[in-house]
Design a protein around this motif. Structure first.
Motif, PDB file in Angstrom:
ATOM      1  N   ILE A  44      -4.474  -0.961  -9.037  1.00  0.00           N
ATOM      2  CA  ILE A  44      -5.660  -0.142  -8.183  1.00  0.00           C
ATOM      3  C   ILE A  44      -5.701   1.245  -8.713  1.00  0.00           C
ATOM      4  N   ASP A  45      -4.574   2.007  -8.576  1.00  0.00           N
ATOM      5  CA  ASP A  45      -4.374   3.273  -9.154  1.00  0.00           C
ATOM      6  C   ASP A  45      -4.796   3.561 -10.539  1.00  0.00           C
ATOM      7  N   ARG A  46      -4.433   2.833 -11.380  1.00  0.00           N
ATOM      8  CA  ARG A  46      -5.113   2.896 -12.805  1.00  0.00           C
ATOM      9  C   ARG A  46      -6.423   2.784 -12.973  1.00  0.00           C
ATOM     10  N   GLU A  47      -6.837   1.691 -12.097  1.00  0.00           N
ATOM     11  CA  GLU A  47      -8.662   1.645 -12.036  1.00  0.00           C
ATOM     12  C   GLU A  47      -8.934   2.776 -11.610  1.00  0.00           C
ATOM     13  N   GLU A  48      -8.677   3.362 -10.549  1.00  0.00           N
ATOM     14  CA  GLU A  48      -9.158   4.609  -9.849  1.00  0.00           C
ATOM     15  C   GLU A  48      -9.057   5.942 -10.957  1.00  0.00           C
ATOM     16  N   ALA A  49      -7.890   5.965 -11.394  1.00  0.00           N
ATOM     17  CA  ALA A  49      -8.074   7.101 -12.303  1.00  0.00           C
ATOM     18  C   ALA A  49      -8.955   7.249 -13.461  1.00  0.00           C
ATOM     19  N   ILE A  92     -23.702   6.580  -8.505  1.00  0.00           N
ATOM     20  CA  ILE A  92     -23.566   5.843  -7.081  1.00  0.00           C
ATOM     21  C   ILE A  92     -22.895   4.690  -7.189  1.00  0.00           C
ATOM     22  N   GLY A  93     -22.880   3.880  -8.152  1.00  0.00           N
ATOM     23  CA  GLY A  93     -22.060   2.613  -8.260  1.00  0.00           C
ATOM     24  C   GLY A  93     -20.744   3.056  -8.530  1.00  0.00           C
ATOM     25  N   ASP A  99     -14.747   4.076  -3.275  1.00  0.00           N
ATOM     26  CA  ASP A  99     -14.644   3.855  -1.932  1.00  0.00           C
ATOM     27  C   ASP A  99     -14.102   2.294  -1.813  1.00  0.00           C
ATOM     28  N   ASP A 100     -14.358   1.389  -2.415  1.00  0.00           N
ATOM     29  CA  ASP A 100     -13.804   0.202  -2.187  1.00  0.00           C
ATOM     30  C   ASP A 100     -12.214   0.159  -2.525  1.00  0.00           C
ATOM     31  N   GLN A 104      -9.130  -0.983  -0.473  1.00  0.00           N
ATOM     32  CA  GLN A 104      -8.165  -2.033  -0.866  1.00  0.00           C
ATOM     33  C   GLN A 104      -6.937  -1.375  -0.813  1.00  0.00           C
ATOM     34  N   ARG A 105      -6.431  -0.077  -1.581  1.00  0.00           N
ATOM     35  CA  ARG A 105      -5.286   0.492  -1.332  1.00  0.00           C
ATOM     36  C   ARG A 105      -4.572   0.593   0.006  1.00  0.00           C
ATOM     37  N   HIS A 106      -5.334   1.003   1.071  1.00  0.00           N
ATOM     38  CA  HIS A 106      -5.166   1.223   2.057  1.00  0.00           C
ATOM     39  C   HIS A 106      -4.423  -0.046   2.904  1.00  0.00           C
ATOM     40  N   PHE A 107      -5.112  -1.164   2.417  1.00  0.00           N
ATOM     41  CA  PHE A 107      -4.720  -2.600   2.981  1.00  0.00           C
ATOM     42  C   PHE A 107      -3.598  -2.916   2.474  1.00  0.00           C
ATOM     43  N   PHE A 108      -3.524  -2.788   1.142  1.00  0.00           N
ATOM     44  CA  PHE A 108      -2.102  -3.220   0.412  1.00  0.00           C
ATOM     45  C   PHE A 108      -0.919  -2.410   0.846  1.00  0.00           C
TER      46      PHE A 108
END
Length: 142
Positions: A44-49, A92-93, A99-100, A104-108
């Motif tokens: 998730i961190d890699r995708e976010e970066a 926007i996408g 945000d998604d 997800q990161r918070h959940f994990f």
């Protein structure tokens, strides 16, 4: 003691797992879960970066397109307007995806916190051999 040695001694007493071995197995299982969750958080961190980097680049491109118009918004070329609309839709996408990823990161993170520093969440309970069920003092059995 080895199975062969027990057989040679005619030892027919059933042997079960030691408490230490059971605890070690439970710890290994929980660590496997924690490692998998850490792997998901890293992904998730890699995708976010990467996505943040692309959002910044797209925002800069959109700003440069908007800055090339000298007469304001009323006289923008249709091709430039189309590029701005496309850039806005992509931004926007991408912001929605960011945000998604945050959710997800918070959940994990909460999931890994659940498994952190835990022994097995199913503590072994003494078993009443007559009932073949765990003793449950809260149910009035002893």
């Amino acid at each position: 003691m080895g199975l062969l040695a027990r057989w040679l001694r005619n030892d027919r007493t059933p042997r079960f797992r030691s408490g230490e071995r059971t605890s070690a197995t439970d710890r290994e299982r929980l660590e496997t879960i924690r490692a998998a969750i850490r792997g998901v958080i890293d992904a998730i961190d890699r995708e976010e970066a990467g996505l943040r980097r692309r959002v910044d680049e797209a925002g800069a491109r959109a700003a440069s397109i908007a800055d090339t118009v000298t007469d304001g918004y009323l006289h923008r070329e249709p091709a430039e307007e189309a590029r701005l609309v496309e850039a806005e839709a992509q931004l926007i996408g991408a912001c929605r995806r960011l945000d998604d990823l945050k959710v997800q990161r918070h959940f994990f993170e909460n999931s890994i916190d659940h498994f952190r520093d835990r022994q097995a969440p199913w503590p072994s309970q003494p078993v009443d051999p007559r009932l073949s069920t765990p003793l449950r003092p809260e149910l009035g059995r002893a």
